[in-house]
Write a protein that holds these residues in place. Sequence first.
Motif, mmCIF file in Angstrom:
data_model
loop_
_atom_site.group_PDB
_atom_site.id
_atom_site.type_symbol
_atom_site.label_atom_id
_atom_site.label_comp_id
_atom_site.label_asym_id
_atom_site.label_seq_id
_atom_site.Cartn_x
_atom_site.Cartn_y
_atom_site.Cartn_z
ATOM 1 N N UNK A 145 -0.957 10.392 10.043
ATOM 2 C CA UNK A 145 -0.388 9.592 8.954
ATOM 3 C C UNK A 145 -0.191 8.124 9.331
ATOM 4 N N UNK A 146 -0.326 7.785 10.606
ATOM 5 C CA UNK A 146 -0.138 6.389 11.021
ATOM 6 C C UNK A 146 -1.104 5.484 10.271
ATOM 7 N N UNK A 147 -0.568 4.423 9.671
ATOM 8 C CA UNK A 147 -1.385 3.499 8.894
ATOM 9 C C UNK A 147 -1.306 3.734 7.404
ATOM 10 N N UNK A 148 -0.625 4.809 6.985
ATOM 11 C CA UNK A 148 -0.537 5.129 5.556
ATOM 12 C C UNK A 148 0.362 4.132 4.826
ATOM 13 N N UNK A 149 -0.030 3.702 3.627
ATOM 14 C CA UNK A 149 0.814 2.798 2.845
ATOM 15 C C UNK A 149 1.979 3.546 2.209
ATOM 16 N N UNK A 150 3.102 2.868 2.097
ATOM 17 C CA UNK A 150 4.284 3.416 1.434
ATOM 18 C C UNK A 150 4.483 2.615 0.150
ATOM 19 N N UNK A 151 4.481 3.310 -0.992
ATOM 20 C CA UNK A 151 4.540 2.662 -2.299
ATOM 21 C C UNK A 151 5.935 2.744 -2.901
ATOM 22 N N UNK A 152 6.312 1.686 -3.655
ATOM 23 C CA UNK A 152 7.552 1.753 -4.426
ATOM 24 C C UNK A 152 7.249 2.358 -5.793
ATOM 25 N N UNK A 153 8.236 2.391 -6.668
ATOM 26 C CA UNK A 153 8.070 3.056 -7.960
ATOM 27 C C UNK A 153 7.170 2.290 -8.924
ATOM 28 N N UNK A 154 6.777 1.087 -8.565
ATOM 29 C CA UNK A 154 5.833 0.330 -9.388
ATOM 30 C C UNK A 154 4.430 0.365 -8.796
ATOM 31 N N UNK A 155 4.254 1.201 -7.776
ATOM 32 C CA UNK A 155 2.932 1.341 -7.182
ATOM 33 C C UNK A 155 2.543 0.217 -6.249
ATOM 34 N N UNK A 156 3.512 -0.564 -5.792
ATOM 35 C CA UNK A 156 3.234 -1.655 -4.854
ATOM 36 C C UNK A 156 3.471 -1.180 -3.422
#
Length: 246
Positions: free
Chosen positions: A189-200
């Motif tokens: 999972x290293x490098x995976x993006x973490x998104x907020x509730x607006x998909x950013x």
Amino acid sequence: MRGRTCSALIFFLLLSAQSRAETACVDFGQLAHSTVGITRLFGEAERNAQSDVVGIHGTAWFQSPTSIVTVEHVATAMGLSTEDWKPLDIQAAAESKLISARIQRWIGGGTEKLVVLELQAAFPAARSVAIRTVPLSPENRLVTLAYADQNPRFVRGRFVQYATDGKLAGTALLEMYEGDNRFAIDHGASGAPVFDCEGRIAAVISTVITQIFRTPFGVLRTSTAWGTPNVVSVPVHQMMEFSEAR
């Protein structure tokens, strides 16, 4: 790389992960082509005779069709450099392509940096996603798309705090889980993006926090207690600072 059967299985797993996390606050359909699993297999000349490691797997996300972002330790473990093109197996849901890559630049000055990889050819289904420009607040809901064990998985969670001192200073501490599984984010999972509730994209996963116990029955690996962080991530605002500097 492994034919139609494997591709169909990966696509099924992606849909299963989506259905399990349907109460999350973001539209998974908009994020599915933003993130890829990346695998670098070593040739015989590169393999360490003292190790049985034949390759390295991680996660990355598209900055553009010809550039992806991951964390420094993934690129380092893969033996990538700024000079030589080296082949990566790039996997996005049911699609997999072998494309050569090299390091374009490092971003950030913390313990873990972000790395932008230049691709020698464009990835057809690539989709870039906006970057969050404001800090996260405690209890902000989050979701990540990670290729843990080379299978795409959406995992929910929350932002806990920014670390301000010690070895983790400058990182964003998260609590991520799937049901009662606190190891939903793990190897790969290293490098995976973490998104907020607006998909950013708000952060990029660096590592998980675990405890190791040696028992008469073997080694026991456990996560942290509920209500505490179990994932360390790199704040993505460093990308914005780099863009402004340019």
